[in-house]
Scaffold this active site. Structure first.
Site, PDB file in Angstrom:
ATOM      1  N   LYS A  13       5.544 -65.251  18.439  1.00 43.37           N
ATOM      2  CA  LYS A  13       4.304 -64.749  19.105  1.00 43.37           C
ATOM      3  C   LYS A  13       4.247 -65.213  20.545  1.00 43.37           C
ATOM      4  O   LYS A  13       4.073 -64.464  21.567  1.00 43.37           O
ATOM      5  CB  LYS A  13       3.033 -65.223  18.618  1.00 43.37           C
ATOM      6  CG  LYS A  13       2.784 -65.012  17.061  1.00 43.37           C
ATOM      7  CD  LYS A  13       1.336 -65.241  16.623  1.00 43.37           C
ATOM      8  CE  LYS A  13       1.397 -66.809  16.419  1.00 43.37           C
ATOM      9  NZ  LYS A  13       2.050 -67.390  15.682  1.00 43.37           N
ATOM     10  N   ARG A  88      -7.797 -66.498  13.779  1.00 45.09           N
ATOM     11  CA  ARG A  88      -7.077 -66.960  12.799  1.00 45.09           C
ATOM     12  C   ARG A  88      -7.788 -66.989  11.397  1.00 45.09           C
ATOM     13  O   ARG A  88      -7.199 -67.697  10.433  1.00 45.09           O
ATOM     14  CB  ARG A  88      -6.830 -68.190  13.115  1.00 45.09           C
ATOM     15  CG  ARG A  88      -5.455 -68.850  13.564  1.00 45.09           C
ATOM     16  CD  ARG A  88      -5.174 -70.063  14.101  1.00 45.09           C
ATOM     17  NE  ARG A  88      -3.789 -70.589  13.860  1.00 45.09           N
ATOM     18  CZ  ARG A  88      -2.988 -70.832  14.887  1.00 45.09           C
ATOM     19  NH1 ARG A  88      -3.384 -70.062  16.048  1.00 45.09           N
ATOM     20  NH2 ARG A  88      -1.723 -71.044  14.822  1.00 45.09           N
ATOM     21  N   ARG A 122      12.548 -75.925  17.356  1.00 45.39           N
ATOM     22  CA  ARG A 122      11.965 -75.641  18.831  1.00 45.39           C
ATOM     23  C   ARG A 122      11.880 -76.722  19.635  1.00 45.39           C
ATOM     24  O   ARG A 122      11.515 -77.819  19.052  1.00 45.39           O
ATOM     25  CB  ARG A 122      10.272 -74.955  18.368  1.00 45.39           C
ATOM     26  CG  ARG A 122       9.878 -74.922  19.866  1.00 45.39           C
ATOM     27  CD  ARG A 122       8.427 -74.195  19.612  1.00 45.39           C
ATOM     28  NE  ARG A 122       7.739 -74.542  18.490  1.00 45.39           N
ATOM     29  CZ  ARG A 122       6.479 -73.858  18.263  1.00 45.39           C
ATOM     30  NH1 ARG A 122       6.059 -72.566  18.686  1.00 45.39           N
ATOM     31  NH2 ARG A 122       5.927 -74.332  17.216  1.00 45.39           N
ATOM     32  N   ARG A 155       6.972 -80.501  19.648  1.00 48.62           N
ATOM     33  CA  ARG A 155       5.657 -80.497  19.294  1.00 48.62           C
ATOM     34  C   ARG A 155       5.320 -81.347  18.267  1.00 48.62           C
ATOM     35  O   ARG A 155       6.156 -81.396  17.140  1.00 48.62           O
ATOM     36  CB  ARG A 155       5.150 -79.189  19.184  1.00 48.62           C
ATOM     37  CG  ARG A 155       4.966 -78.459  20.423  1.00 48.62           C
ATOM     38  CD  ARG A 155       4.261 -76.808  20.260  1.00 48.62           C
ATOM     39  NE  ARG A 155       3.600 -76.512  19.148  1.00 48.62           N
ATOM     40  CZ  ARG A 155       3.044 -75.425  18.815  1.00 48.62           C
ATOM     41  NH1 ARG A 155       3.519 -74.381  19.684  1.00 48.62           N
ATOM     42  NH2 ARG A 155       2.257 -74.955  17.886  1.00 48.62           N
ATOM     43  N   ARG A 166       1.039 -76.188   8.037  1.00 54.91           N
ATOM     44  CA  ARG A 166       0.431 -74.989   8.600  1.00 54.91           C
ATOM     45  C   ARG A 166       0.889 -73.820   8.100  1.00 54.91           C
ATOM     46  O   ARG A 166      -0.037 -72.676   8.193  1.00 54.91           O
ATOM     47  CB  ARG A 166       1.429 -74.958  10.320  1.00 54.91           C
ATOM     48  CG  ARG A 166       0.771 -75.899  11.275  1.00 54.91           C
ATOM     49  CD  ARG A 166       1.791 -76.453  12.234  1.00 54.91           C
ATOM     50  NE  ARG A 166       2.284 -75.088  13.280  1.00 54.91           N
ATOM     51  CZ  ARG A 166       3.139 -75.152  13.976  1.00 54.91           C
ATOM     52  NH1 ARG A 166       4.130 -75.915  13.803  1.00 54.91           N
ATOM     53  NH2 ARG A 166       3.255 -74.088  14.632  1.00 54.91           N
TER      54      ARG A 166
HETATM   55  P1  AP5 Z   1       7.380 -69.111  19.528  1.00 57.28           P
HETATM   56  O1  AP5 Z   1       7.349 -68.204  20.242  1.00 57.28           O
HETATM   57  O2  AP5 Z   1       6.954 -70.477  19.931  1.00 57.28           O
HETATM   58  O3  AP5 Z   1       6.402 -69.090  17.910  1.00 57.28           O
HETATM   59  P2  AP5 Z   1       4.916 -68.742  17.959  1.00 57.28           P
HETATM   60  O4  AP5 Z   1       4.889 -67.545  16.742  1.00 57.28           O
HETATM   61  O5  AP5 Z   1       4.373 -68.611  19.131  1.00 57.28           O
HETATM   62  O6  AP5 Z   1       4.540 -69.974  16.890  1.00 57.28           O
HETATM   63  P3  AP5 Z   1       3.648 -71.491  17.080  1.00 57.28           P
HETATM   64  O7  AP5 Z   1       4.258 -72.441  16.338  1.00 57.28           O
HETATM   65  O8  AP5 Z   1       3.262 -71.450  18.856  1.00 57.28           O
HETATM   66  O9  AP5 Z   1       2.450 -70.674  16.420  1.00 57.28           O
HETATM   67  P4  AP5 Z   1       1.299 -71.087  15.775  1.00 57.28           P
HETATM   68  O10 AP5 Z   1       0.314 -70.042  15.589  1.00 57.28           O
HETATM   69  O11 AP5 Z   1       1.649 -72.347  14.724  1.00 57.28           O
HETATM   70  O12 AP5 Z   1       0.491 -72.310  17.134  1.00 57.28           O
HETATM   71  P5  AP5 Z   1      -0.201 -72.256  18.078  1.00 57.28           P
HETATM   72  O13 AP5 Z   1       0.115 -72.850  19.405  1.00 57.28           O
HETATM   73  O14 AP5 Z   1      -1.013 -70.801  18.192  1.00 57.28           O
HETATM   74  O15 AP5 Z   1       8.867 -69.372  18.682  1.00 57.28           O
HETATM   75  C1  AP5 Z   1       9.083 -70.422  17.749  1.00 57.28           C
HETATM   76  C2  AP5 Z   1      10.670 -70.982  17.928  1.00 57.28           C
HETATM   77  O16 AP5 Z   1      11.460 -69.581  17.505  1.00 57.28           O
HETATM   78  C3  AP5 Z   1      10.963 -71.241  19.390  1.00 57.28           C
HETATM   79  O17 AP5 Z   1      11.924 -72.074  19.353  1.00 57.28           O
HETATM   80  C4  AP5 Z   1      11.549 -70.019  19.709  1.00 57.28           C
HETATM   81  O18 AP5 Z   1      12.660 -70.316  20.661  1.00 57.28           O
HETATM   82  C5  AP5 Z   1      12.229 -69.441  18.714  1.00 57.28           C
HETATM   83  N1  AP5 Z   1      12.276 -67.841  18.549  1.00 57.28           N
HETATM   84  C6  AP5 Z   1      11.161 -67.017  18.986  1.00 57.28           C
HETATM   85  N2  AP5 Z   1      11.587 -65.746  18.817  1.00 57.28           N
HETATM   86  C7  AP5 Z   1      12.875 -65.596  18.143  1.00 57.28           C
HETATM   87  C8  AP5 Z   1      13.739 -64.790  17.804  1.00 57.28           C
HETATM   88  N3  AP5 Z   1      13.378 -63.485  17.785  1.00 57.28           N
HETATM   89  N4  AP5 Z   1      14.804 -65.086  17.384  1.00 57.28           N
HETATM   90  C9  AP5 Z   1      15.234 -66.346  17.470  1.00 57.28           C
HETATM   91  N5  AP5 Z   1      14.435 -67.475  17.722  1.00 57.28           N
HETATM   92  C10 AP5 Z   1      13.410 -67.119  18.024  1.00 57.28           C
HETATM   93  O19 AP5 Z   1      -1.530 -73.238  17.491  1.00 57.28           O
HETATM   94  C11 AP5 Z   1      -1.373 -74.539  17.619  1.00 57.28           C
HETATM   95  C12 AP5 Z   1      -2.512 -75.386  16.822  1.00 57.28           C
HETATM   96  O20 AP5 Z   1      -3.620 -75.119  17.653  1.00 57.28           O
HETATM   97  C13 AP5 Z   1      -2.935 -74.833  15.473  1.00 57.28           C
HETATM   98  O21 AP5 Z   1      -2.233 -75.185  14.516  1.00 57.28           O
HETATM   99  C14 AP5 Z   1      -4.406 -75.183  15.319  1.00 57.28           C
HETATM  100  O22 AP5 Z   1      -4.498 -76.304  15.077  1.00 57.28           O
HETATM  101  C15 AP5 Z   1      -4.961 -74.784  16.751  1.00 57.28           C
HETATM  102  N6  AP5 Z   1      -5.339 -73.779  16.989  1.00 57.28           N
HETATM  103  C16 AP5 Z   1      -4.649 -72.616  17.844  1.00 57.28           C
HETATM  104  N7  AP5 Z   1      -5.375 -71.299  17.714  1.00 57.28           N
HETATM  105  C17 AP5 Z   1      -6.519 -71.646  16.772  1.00 57.28           C
HETATM  106  C18 AP5 Z   1      -7.488 -70.800  16.256  1.00 57.28           C
HETATM  107  N8  AP5 Z   1      -7.656 -69.593  16.857  1.00 57.28           N
HETATM  108  N9  AP5 Z   1      -8.457 -71.521  15.589  1.00 57.28           N
HETATM  109  C19 AP5 Z   1      -8.257 -72.899  15.155  1.00 57.28           C
HETATM  110  N10 AP5 Z   1      -7.346 -73.477  15.649  1.00 57.28           N
HETATM  111  C20 AP5 Z   1      -6.279 -73.211  16.470  1.00 57.28           C
HETATM  112 ZN    ZN Z   2       3.035 -70.078  20.092  1.00 55.13          ZN
END
Ligand code: AP5
Ligand code: ZN
Length: 209
Positions: A13, A88, A122, A155, A166
Site C-alpha cells: 500500500k 481498518r 522490509r 520496524r 498483525r
Molecule cells: P509496503 O509498501 O511497506 O507495504 P504496506 O502495505 O504499506 O504494509 P504495512 O506493513 O505498512 O501495512 P500495515 O497496514 O501493516 O502498517 P501501517 O503502517 O499501516 O511494502 C512492504 C514491503 O514489500 C517493502 O519492503 C516493499 O519494498 C516490498 N514491496 C512492496 N510492493 C512490492 C512489490 N510489488 N513487489 C515486491 N516487493 C514489494 O500500520 C502500522 C500500525 O499502526 C498498525 O499495526 C496499527 O498498530 C497502527 N494503525 C495504523 N492505522 C491504523 C488504524 N486505521 N486503526 C488502528 N491502528 C492503526
Molecule cells: Zn505501509
C-alpha cells in the site's frame, strides 16, 4: 480523487501510494506513518501508541478517527487523498463515510506467503521513512539509505511475532471491510503480486474505466 488503499500488511500500500500520489497529485495519508512520526517526535500521542504499534494491535478507534479528522483539515487534503491504512475497522469506515465521500476503495490482494516475505525483508530509513526490501528493492549499499547515508532499521512490528499478530488482527478486524465496500459497489480488487510498476499501471488502468 478520494481513494482508500485497503489490503493486508505488506501488500505494498505504502509503496504504490508513494508513486500514485504524484500521478494523481493528491496527498498520501498513511495512519501508520502519522503514528510513527508521533512516536519519533515523542508527542503525548506517540507515547500512548508506541507499544500498541510494536505489538501489531490496533490503536483505539476514537484516537485514530480524531487523528484522521485533524489531517483532513489541512489544505492539501481538500483536493483529494489516498488514505493508506484507514479505515481498518467497521467503526472507522462508518466514521469516514460521515466525513468524506469516496471514489473507490482499492483492495490489494496478496497471499500469505508473499505477505510474510515482504514484511520480514522490509527495511526503512528512520528519518525519511523510505522503504526498501533486502531482496526485492535493495539499497545500493547493504543496510544504508541511498539518499541520507543512514543505517536502515527494521520496524518493530516486522519482527516475526508481531507479523503473525498483525495478520490475525487484519483477518479479524479489517478483512470484513472487503464485504462492507463490495456491498456498496466501491471495491476495486488489484493483484498486488507483480512488481510495483505493474501494480501501479494496473491501478491507473482500472481507475480510468
Ligand atoms: P509496503 O509498501 O511497506 O507495504 P504496506 O502495505 O504499506 O504494509 P504495512 O506493513 O505498512 O501495512 P500495515 O497496514 O501493516 O502498517 P501501517 O503502517 O499501516 O511494502 C512492504 C514491503 O514489500 C517493502 O519492503 C516493499 O519494498 C516490498 N514491496 C512492496 N510492493 C512490492 C512489490 N510489488 N513487489 C515486491 N516487493 C514489494 O500500520 C502500522 C500500525 O499502526 C498498525 O499495526 C496499527 O498498530 C497502527 N494503525 C495504523 N492505522 C491504523 C488504524 N486505521 N486503526 C488502528 N491502528 C492503526
Ligand atoms: Zn505501509
Amino acid at each position: 480523487m478520494n481513494l482508500v488503499f485497503l489490503g493486508p500488511p505488506g501488500a505494498g500500500k505504502g509503496t504504490i501510494a508513494s508513486e500514485a500520489k504524484t500521478y494523481f497529485d493528491i496527498p498520501h495519508i498513511s495512519t501508520g506513518d502519522l503514528f510513527r512520526s508521533h512516536i519519533k517526535g515523542g508527542t503525548e500521542l506517540g507515547k500512548q501508541v508506541q507499544a500498541i504499534l510494536a505489538s501489531g494491535d490496533l490503536v483505539p478507534d476514537s484516537v485514530t478517527i480524531a487523528m484522521v479528522q485533524e489531517r483532513f483539515k489541512e489544505a492539501d487534503a481538500q483536493k483529494g487523498f489516498i488514505l493508506d491504512g484507514f479505515p481498518r475497522t467497521i467503526a472507522q469506515a462508518d466514521a469516514l463515510s460521515a466525513m468524506k465521500s469516496l471514489d473507490k476503495v482499492i483492495n490489494f490482494v496478496l497471499d500469505r506467503e508473499q505477505i510474510v516475505a515482504r514484511l520480514s525483508g522490509r527495511r526503512m530509513c528512520k528519518s525519511t521513512g523510505r522503504t526498501y526490501h533486502v531482496l526485492y528493492n535493495p539499497p545500493k549499499v547493504e543496510g544504508i539509505d541511498d539518499e541520507t547515508g543512514e543505517a536502515l532499521i527494521q520496524r518493530d512490528d516486522d519482527k516475526p511475532e508481531a507479523i503473525l499478530n498483525r495478520l490475525s488482527v487484519y483477518e479479524a478486524q479489517t478483512e470484513p471491510l472487503i464485504a462492507y465496500y463490495r456491498e456498496r459497489n466501491m471495491l476495486l480488487d488489484i493483484d498486488a503480486s507483480p512488481s510495483p510498476d505493474v501494480v501501479l499501471a494496473d491501478l491507473i488502468k482500472a481507475l480510468a474505466k
